[in-house]
Design an enzyme around this catalytic site. Structure first.
Site, PDB file in Angstrom:
ATOM      1  N   HIS A   1      -1.313   3.752  -0.526  1.00  0.00           N
ATOM      2  CA  HIS A   1      -1.947   2.986  -1.601  1.00  0.00           C
ATOM      3  C   HIS A   1      -1.284   3.322  -2.946  1.00  0.00           C
ATOM      4  CE1 HIS A   1      -5.420   1.189  -3.828  1.00  0.00           C
ATOM      5  NE2 HIS A   1      -5.115   2.134  -4.706  1.00  0.00           N
ATOM      6  N   GLU A   2      -1.048   4.591  -3.175  1.00  0.00           N
ATOM      7  CA  GLU A   2      -0.410   5.016  -4.433  1.00  0.00           C
ATOM      8  C   GLU A   2       0.998   4.440  -4.555  1.00  0.00           C
ATOM      9  OE1 GLU A   2      -1.530   6.662  -7.109  1.00  0.00           O
ATOM     10  OE2 GLU A   2      -3.392   6.232  -6.101  1.00  0.00           O
TER      11      GLU A   2
ATOM     12  N   HIS B   1       1.019   0.885  -5.694  1.00  0.00           N
ATOM     13  CA  HIS B   1       0.944   0.654  -7.151  1.00  0.00           C
ATOM     14  C   HIS B   1       2.343   0.694  -7.773  1.00  0.00           C
ATOM     15  CE1 HIS B   1      -3.332   0.431  -7.960  1.00  0.00           C
ATOM     16  NE2 HIS B   1      -3.580   1.561  -7.333  1.00  0.00           N
TER      17      HIS B   1
ATOM     18  N   GLU C   1      -5.794  -3.193  -7.442  1.00  0.00           N
ATOM     19  CA  GLU C   1      -6.313  -2.370  -6.351  1.00  0.00           C
ATOM     20  C   GLU C   1      -6.138  -3.071  -4.998  1.00  0.00           C
ATOM     21  OE1 GLU C   1      -7.467   0.854  -6.162  1.00  0.00           O
ATOM     22  OE2 GLU C   1      -6.465   0.800  -8.085  1.00  0.00           O
TER      23      GLU C   1
HETATM   24 ZN   LIG Z   1      -5.392   2.230  -6.714  1.00  0.00          ZN
END
Ligand SMILES: [Zn+2]
Length: 272
Positions: free
Chosen positions: A128-129, A132, A191
């Protein structure tokens, strides 16, 4: 001649409209090179601030997961321009937190392992990081600060190692709000986008994408014990997140099966 200069200045200030990996329009005012530099500076800053873990077993475990996720061929399948050689640091801190920065830097706080309890769950957070970063969300966030006139010289000041106020704004824009005390959470679209990218990345790396659901449930549970995990303050969860991740499981499971057939079977041992 004069017109040329004006045109150049306008070009420089107006930035560029780009498209994120999931097809969303993005305003980005900084070059990839500037973002790498900001990432590198911010990483150096955090390393000075936080104690770095000397626990070899924990570091080896987190490194094993990070290495599997940052294989160049995997990252390039999602973002063909990816050329970073990613670095990881584990911080000896109870914070339930993690980050990834432009330029290829990953920070994991030991406390994260309270929520990310298996290699697959840890891969869900780190994936997830990285999502981004691949989707240039830091550039968008910092550009938004720029657009709202936090300061046109923000970049120069940050890179000139003075003006800590601006430096902290930039770090917050890169997702380090919990570390500098300025909350600038990622937006809901960002997100979701990172969830989508992270899910694909973890599955292609041979981690079970079903763990992404368990991870977010654990995050919620950790916050149930009083005190919200630092991670959630910059990565706010929303009620649809788990439903979205569930909806995408069928596709993700296919990537996971494929990865396993191709020998992508990371064997990362959870330390005792
Ligand atoms: Zn996030």
């Amino acid at each position: 001649m004069k017109h040329g200069i004006v045109a150049l200045m306008l070009l420089g200030l107006s930035g560029c409209l780009a498209t994120s990996p999931t097809g969303r329009n993005q305003l980005m005012m900084f070059s990839a090179e500037q973002m790498r530099q900001l990432g590198s500076e911010s990483f150096a800053q955090i390393k000075q601030q936080e104690p770095i873990s000397q626990d070899a077993a924990v570091v080896a475990y987190v490194q094993c997961v990070a290495d599997a996720l940052t294989q160049p061929s995997l990252l390039q399948a999602i973002d063909p321009s990816q050329q970073e050689r990613w670095q990881l640091v584990v911080f000896e801190s109870d914070q339930v937190n993690a980050f990834a920065l432009p330029g290829g830097y990953i920070g994991v706080y030991r406390g994260l392992l309270k929520a990310a309890q298996t290699p697959d769950q840890l891969a869900a957070v780190i994936g997830h990081e990285i999502g981004h970063v691949l989707a240039n969300h830091g550039n968008e966030q910092v550009s938004r600060g720029q657009a709202t006139n936090v300061g046109l010289q923000m970049i120069d000041v940050a890179l000139g190692a003075s003006g800590t106020g601006n430096r902290e704004m930039i770090m917050a824009g890169l997702g380090l709000g919990a570390q500098v005390g300025i909350m600038l959470p990622f937006g809901r679209q960002q997100e979701s986008e990172s969830d989508v990218i992270g899910l694909e990345l973890m599955a292609r790396a041979g981690f079970d994408p079903a763990a992404a659901i368990a991870l977010w449930q654990n995050m919620a549970q950790v916050s149930g014990g009083g005190g919200q995990p630092e991670f959630l303050s910059t990565h706010p969860s929303h009620s649809n997140r788990i439903a979205e991740l569930s909806r995408r499981q069928a596709e993700a499971q296919q990537w996971y099966q494929q990865a396993q057939q191709q020998g992508q079977r990371p064997n990362c041992k959870v330390p005792n």
